[in-house]
Design a protein around this motif. Sequence first.
Motif, PDB file in Angstrom:
ATOM      1  N   PRO A   1       1.083  -1.471  -0.177  1.00  0.00           N
ATOM      2  CA  PRO A   1       0.108   0.560  -0.257  1.00  0.00           C
ATOM      3  C   PRO A   1       1.083   1.480  -0.147  1.00  0.00           C
ATOM      4  CG  PRO A   1      -0.142  -0.919   1.902  1.00  0.00           C
ATOM      5  CD  PRO A   1       0.982  -1.520   1.403  1.00  0.00           C
ATOM      6  N   GLN A   2       0.980   2.407  -0.835  1.00  0.00           N
ATOM      7  CA  GLN A   2       1.622   3.235  -1.359  1.00  0.00           C
ATOM      8  C   GLN A   2       1.073   3.886  -0.357  1.00  0.00           C
ATOM      9  OE1 GLN A   2       2.173   3.559  -5.409  1.00  0.00           O
ATOM     10  NE2 GLN A   2       1.808   2.137  -5.597  1.00  0.00           N
ATOM     11  N   VAL A   3       1.911   4.532   1.335  1.00  0.00           N
ATOM     12  CA  VAL A   3       1.948   4.933   2.161  1.00  0.00           C
ATOM     13  C   VAL A   3       3.138   5.243   2.763  1.00  0.00           C
ATOM     14  CG1 VAL A   3      -0.452   4.369   2.152  1.00  0.00           C
ATOM     15  CG2 VAL A   3       0.728   3.776   3.819  1.00  0.00           C
ATOM     16  N   GLU A   4       2.992   5.775   3.616  1.00  0.00           N
ATOM     17  CA  GLU A   4       5.088   5.705   3.937  1.00  0.00           C
ATOM     18  C   GLU A   4       4.647   6.086   5.608  1.00  0.00           C
ATOM     19  OE1 GLU A   4       8.550   9.354   4.046  1.00  0.00           O
ATOM     20  OE2 GLU A   4       6.423  10.103   3.844  1.00  0.00           O
TER      21      GLU A   4
ATOM     22  N   CYS B   1      -5.425  -0.735   7.320  1.00  0.00           N
ATOM     23  CA  CYS B   1      -6.336  -1.776   6.721  1.00  0.00           C
ATOM     24  C   CYS B   1      -5.853  -3.049   7.196  1.00  0.00           C
ATOM     25  CB  CYS B   1      -6.904  -1.959   5.276  1.00  0.00           C
ATOM     26  SG  CYS B   1      -7.489  -0.539   4.746  1.00  0.00           S
ATOM     27  N   TYR B   2      -4.755  -3.277   7.967  1.00  0.00           N
ATOM     28  CA  TYR B   2      -4.060  -4.614   8.660  1.00  0.00           C
ATOM     29  C   TYR B   2      -5.215  -5.649   8.572  1.00  0.00           C
ATOM     30  CZ  TYR B   2      -0.663  -8.225   9.354  1.00  0.00           C
ATOM     31  OH  TYR B   2       0.001  -9.681   9.578  1.00  0.00           O
TER      32      TYR B   2
ATOM     33  N   ALA C   1      -7.225 -10.363  -3.269  1.00  0.00           N
ATOM     34  CA  ALA C   1      -8.173 -10.210  -2.156  1.00  0.00           C
ATOM     35  C   ALA C   1      -7.605  -8.972  -1.772  1.00  0.00           C
ATOM     36  CB  ALA C   1      -8.119 -11.659  -1.810  1.00  0.00           C
ATOM     37  N   ALA C   2      -6.449  -8.948  -1.322  1.00  0.00           N
ATOM     38  CA  ALA C   2      -5.361  -7.094  -0.586  1.00  0.00           C
ATOM     39  C   ALA C   2      -5.702  -5.910  -1.298  1.00  0.00           C
ATOM     40  CB  ALA C   2      -4.335  -7.931  -0.364  1.00  0.00           C
ATOM     41  N   HIS C   3      -5.563  -6.961  -2.850  1.00  0.00           N
ATOM     42  CA  HIS C   3      -6.015  -5.512  -3.620  1.00  0.00           C
ATOM     43  C   HIS C   3      -7.507  -4.555  -3.179  1.00  0.00           C
ATOM     44  CE1 HIS C   3      -6.029  -2.666  -7.303  1.00  0.00           C
ATOM     45  NE2 HIS C   3      -4.381  -2.909  -6.996  1.00  0.00           N
ATOM     46  N   ALA C   4      -8.106  -5.514  -3.159  1.00  0.00           N
ATOM     47  CA  ALA C   4      -9.910  -5.440  -3.646  1.00  0.00           C
ATOM     48  C   ALA C   4      -9.422  -4.535  -1.881  1.00  0.00           C
ATOM     49  CB  ALA C   4     -10.040  -6.466  -3.974  1.00  0.00           C
ATOM     50  N   VAL C   5      -9.413  -5.282  -1.082  1.00  0.00           N
ATOM     51  CA  VAL C   5      -9.351  -4.223   0.505  1.00  0.00           C
ATOM     52  C   VAL C   5      -8.880  -2.977   0.634  1.00  0.00           C
ATOM     53  CG1 VAL C   5      -8.854  -4.325   2.897  1.00  0.00           C
ATOM     54  CG2 VAL C   5      -9.267  -6.527   1.769  1.00  0.00           C
ATOM     55  N   LEU C   6      -7.836  -2.929  -0.148  1.00  0.00           N
ATOM     56  CA  LEU C   6      -6.949  -1.715   0.280  1.00  0.00           C
ATOM     57  C   LEU C   6      -7.555  -0.923  -1.584  1.00  0.00           C
ATOM     58  CD1 LEU C   6      -3.539  -3.116   0.390  1.00  0.00           C
ATOM     59  CD2 LEU C   6      -4.784  -1.274   2.030  1.00  0.00           C
ATOM     60  N   SER C   7      -8.009  -0.925  -2.320  1.00  0.00           N
ATOM     61  CA  SER C   7      -8.131  -0.487  -3.358  1.00  0.00           C
ATOM     62  C   SER C   7      -9.921  -0.050  -2.415  1.00  0.00           C
ATOM     63  CB  SER C   7      -8.284  -1.027  -4.485  1.00  0.00           C
ATOM     64  OG  SER C   7      -7.456  -1.102  -5.585  1.00  0.00           O
ATOM     65  N   GLU C   8     -10.329  -0.356  -2.060  1.00  0.00           N
ATOM     66  CA  GLU C   8     -11.404  -0.280  -1.528  1.00  0.00           C
ATOM     67  C   GLU C   8     -11.531   1.394  -0.546  1.00  0.00           C
ATOM     68  OE1 GLU C   8     -15.751  -2.460   0.339  1.00  0.00           O
ATOM     69  OE2 GLU C   8     -14.989  -2.652  -1.412  1.00  0.00           O
ATOM     70  N   ALA C   9     -10.596   0.202  -0.079  1.00  0.00           N
ATOM     71  CA  ALA C   9     -10.376   1.635   0.699  1.00  0.00           C
ATOM     72  C   ALA C   9      -9.443   3.013   0.495  1.00  0.00           C
ATOM     73  CB  ALA C   9      -9.530   1.149   2.007  1.00  0.00           C
ATOM     74  N   GLY C  10      -9.515   3.218  -0.767  1.00  0.00           N
ATOM     75  CA  GLY C  10      -8.671   4.149  -1.246  1.00  0.00           C
ATOM     76  C   GLY C  10      -7.375   4.538  -1.627  1.00  0.00           C
TER      77      GLY C  10
END
Lengths: 306, 306
Positions: A175-178, A238-239, A279-288
Amino acid sequence: MNEVRVWAPATVANLNVGFDGLGAALAAPGERITARKTDVPGSVRIRAIHGAPDLSLDAERNVAGVAAQSLLNALGAPCGIELEIHKDVLPGSGIGSSAASAAGAVVAVDALLNGGLRPDELLPFALDGESLASGSRHADNVAPALMGGIVLCPPEGAPVSLPVPEGWHVTIVHPQVEIRTSESRKVLPQHVPLQHAVDQARWFAAFAAACHRNDGVAAAYCLEDLYIGPSRAPLIPCYPSVAAAAAQAGARAGGISGSGPSTFWITFSEADAQAVAHAAHAVLSEAGIPTNTHVTHIASRGAHVL
Amino acid sequence: MNEVRVWAPATVANLNVGFDGLGAALAAPGERITARKTDVPGSVRIRAIHGAPDLSLDAERNVAGVAAQSLLNALGAPCGIELEIHKDVLPGSGIGSSAASAAGAVVAVDALLNGGLRPDELLPFALDGESLASGSRHADNVAPALMGGIVLCPPEGAPVSLPVPEGWHVTIVHPQVEIRTSESRKVLPQHVPLQHAVDQARWFAAFAAACHRNDGVAAAYCLEDLYIGPSRAPLIPCYPSVAAAAAQAGARAGGISGSGPSTFWITFSEADAQAVAHAAHAVLSEAGIPTNTHVTHIASRGAHVL
């Protein structure tokens, strides 16, 4: 030889069970470095960095530059070195971006100067570079980036390779956060309950033994994380949902890669590894949250000339 | 077959590096148990105990009796069992006296009744006996007493054997003082510094890996004890002087066996092992403490029919 191209792997440190003492090299992503001799003895120059606009081109402030300089000096500085770096292992991803640069740089310099050093002999020079980024000489990313496979780092003495258990597939979710490494160190407890310390040690030792027995299922089963992961999980986007989705999709073990934000997930088939990524991508995409995934496996080779 | 004679090894638990999760079987001393069938189905009787006058002859209050009863019941109790026990592994010595009794008893019952169970299958029944003595189901003495060699016990799942590194000699020094297990648990810290927890885990994993590489020197080097040994050392008579004398005489590693009072010392020759025994004995004799020593090695076999 006046020019070499080198590849250096991304790495997962800790692997849950071995905080500060365990890391694994990944087959992808990897970093590519092109190095050339110059006729200014002892000088290191960064010609270009592709894919990471924030990194310094000043060799003294760049991990690859510092590592290259350290080895160049040790080999007598008969020439200068110019580096061109393709940062496919993104800075701040938690999969050993700076370690890949450090490892790639020393392998390149060694090759250009016919140093003939082994990966473990290159380690101190790569650590000179890595410590610029992390502020310490932890080898849990750099050692596997140089040696490949899974590497165990005891508190003293040389790192040792563990046999890579057959059948492991690895999914990296980035997830592209710092998250600053300093921040992720700050959340760690200063003391841990005796029972946690004792049980974590037993899991780590059992993991090492399972690797040696080539028992991939047992090795994955040992990947417990009793005090580091639970402290850091709140820093990872979203861990709990990512972990649940990964498990649902077939992950048999997993956790935070290094100090995050990337997570890693172990499966026993390529299809499951793909399903976990999805599945993981879907969870994080949903969270923007913009997210990269890598479906890969543990690389037997570390940084090497292409 | 109406009578069997069984031998069961003394064991060193913890081995510094693996508190509650590691143990090794010794070639000496060992316990001998003679077991006979009787015609009272389901009954277990202790006929005699040689060498330990304080142990109960009441089978329900005796480790060997309880272990034998547990397995006898599981095998359908077609007959009764009578045990005669030669306690060469002295109670309270810290080298697995009760574990030897428990392991020996279940091996004897299995043999008499043609149970055909493997050592790991006998473990739960032996633990029924051991828990009478220790109040818990720790397998770090019982598992090596049954399986032989060096055994790693993860927090969950079956114990696993580690290859025994070549070249290890073991000296056991047993000062004849009493330390209650409950007392030796009480001195342990409830929390440990994170860095100690992390480094102890790295040493334990590195030890397991060194055993698998058959690197006896590295394995001995890994036997660090960061928080258990230092807490317990004050309970062991003359510990600093014994440790110094052992090191002087050639010991490359060592520490407290289980919860003491015995200590164990690793050397790489029989002569050094003898020298360590002599030196440690001299220190303790000077302090007026009656002391047994055993110069031995790690036994590849666990409890077995003679």
